[in-house]
Design an enzyme around this catalytic site. Sequence first.
Site, PDB file in Angstrom:
ATOM      1  N   CYS A 383       0.836  -1.203   0.000  1.00 24.83           N
ATOM      2  CA  CYS A 383       0.000   0.000   0.000  1.00 24.83           C
ATOM      3  C   CYS A 383       0.876   1.261   0.000  1.00 24.83           C
ATOM      4  O   CYS A 383       1.459   1.598  -1.012  1.00 24.83           O
ATOM      5  CB  CYS A 383      -0.984  -0.039   1.167  1.00 24.83           C
ATOM      6  N   HIS A 509      -3.526  -4.950   0.307  1.00 27.18           N
ATOM      7  CA  HIS A 509      -2.887  -5.513   1.507  1.00 27.18           C
ATOM      8  C   HIS A 509      -2.947  -7.042   1.472  1.00 27.18           C
ATOM      9  O   HIS A 509      -3.890  -7.630   2.013  1.00 27.18           O
ATOM     10  CB  HIS A 509      -3.592  -5.012   2.767  1.00 27.18           C
ATOM     11  N   GLU A 511      -1.419  -9.042   3.204  1.00 28.16           N
ATOM     12  CA  GLU A 511      -1.259  -9.627   4.552  1.00 28.16           C
ATOM     13  C   GLU A 511      -2.583 -10.057   5.174  1.00 28.16           C
ATOM     14  O   GLU A 511      -2.596 -10.866   6.104  1.00 28.16           O
ATOM     15  CB  GLU A 511      -0.521  -8.650   5.481  1.00 28.16           C
TER      16      GLU A 511
END
Length: 535
Positions: A383, A509, A511
């Site tokens: 990001c 993102h 993650e």
Amino acid sequence: MGTKYIFITGGVVSSLGKGIIGASLGRLLRARGFSVAIQKFDPYINVDPGTMSPFQHGEVFVTNDGAETDLDLGHYERFIDADFSQINNVTSGSVYQTVINKERKGEYLGATVQTIPHITNEIKSRILKATDEFKPDFLLIEIGGTIGDIESLPFIEAVRQFKAEVGAGNAISIHCTLLPYLETSGELKTKPSQHSVNVLRSYGIQPEILVCRTSHPILQEEKDKLALFCSVPKDAVIECRDMKSIYEVPLALEEQDMAAVVLNMLNTHYKHADLKSWKDLVNRINNPKRTIDVAIAGKYTKLSDAYISVVESLKHAGYANEAKVNIHWINSEECIDWKNCQELMKNLDAVVVPGGFGVRGIEGKLNVIRYARENNLPFLGLCLGMQCAVIEYARNVLGIKDANSREFSEECENPVIDLMLEQKDVTSYGGTMRLGQYECHLAKNSVAKRAYGSDVIFERHRHRYEVNNAYVADLEKAGLVFSGKSPNGKLMEMIELPKLDWFVASQFHPEFKSRPERPHPLFKGLIDAAVKRKK
Ligand code: GLN
């Protein structure tokens, strides 16, 4: 079978790891073929944690449907291997907002609007909404905070009512406590847990199970004492000892047959658990063949919870490589000095520049990225990390010395990162970013496409700024590859430098989607490259 409800409260101290305990129980039920959904009740008045500082509250976890939620939802998704949504996180703020909006519309027909029944009814209706949406065999509901807190009382009262309404055998509550260890007398103390259960009882809730966090094994006589004073069966006093890895917790609970106790109390037939792959995972965690040093260069490095999903994703990719990932926290402000940056970066195997907001430390992040690019150090930008990588490339390769993001400089003449069009008229802060899952198309022959093994992916977002298309052609000519784009080709979602071993960044993102047994391809690519480099 109808949905069975498991409420989880905490007492004695905060930060007991109720989320991990709940998530672990969720995994044990999933491993038995049951469907599991969760809900996290957060007693604060914020409508969602999206407006809270990561310094205070840790990471904001984003779901597929774009809800900004408590970081515990991340643990639940990772342990249970399911995707959750807005209905899975309920805050006091959102409950009061709904009730007050209804009151303004006159929906209460002149009634005096009160905590009981109006607030508690709204809380119970959220439980039923999650039941309807997921139709799970088990709905695990964690109540944030510590028993005795004033602000969680409406939630506790709603739990009391709900348990009474669905009846014994359909709902239980699990109370998590701490048994402090006294070095001087060499014993675990049960009194704080007894008191905490007494407080819970004074609110009308008798817990069915106790989970005790402890640094030492609990002796049978201590378990017996807890069972006696807290009125729970002896086999319902469960030990939860400090573990090296949170992923060991499900196995520790399984050893004590916790799922059997739960199923029995909820009148559900016992099933055997298939935990083979989880055991393999824990085996890999505990027997790493190598270590890898990875830096996270960010702004909120004092609180590792601020990047919890990034940390977990790195670990997951490590497990797949039989590698222990040592995380080095680099405060990006310390990298503003180029010499210092080089010094801090010199013994690393890989670096991540994670997401973030605001100008602080940005010049340091640009230096970190420059170092990674010039030294072929495996790099992953997330990001803000991708936005910084674009700025760095524009400045140092394309030669646009004043390239910047509109976020950091309003009057900047070369905003290679600019506010998204649909953000231009946004004036309020809560829930107004580009949020949640969007489709992204990957370029042929790209590193990204090879990593994903697919050319269409779906990833979660949380941002207001984007790559400015006016600079894309020049950046491409200078060698930067835009390897992921929105389906209409207008939004740059991924970049890469294919000549380097691993230089990849995403506007989204990744993650939020990594799972312990299924590491995310971008983190896996980073750690694969780091392992190769180290060899
Ligand atoms: N601050 C940047 C934006 O709003 C990046 C956000 C982030 O990293 N999550 O676009």
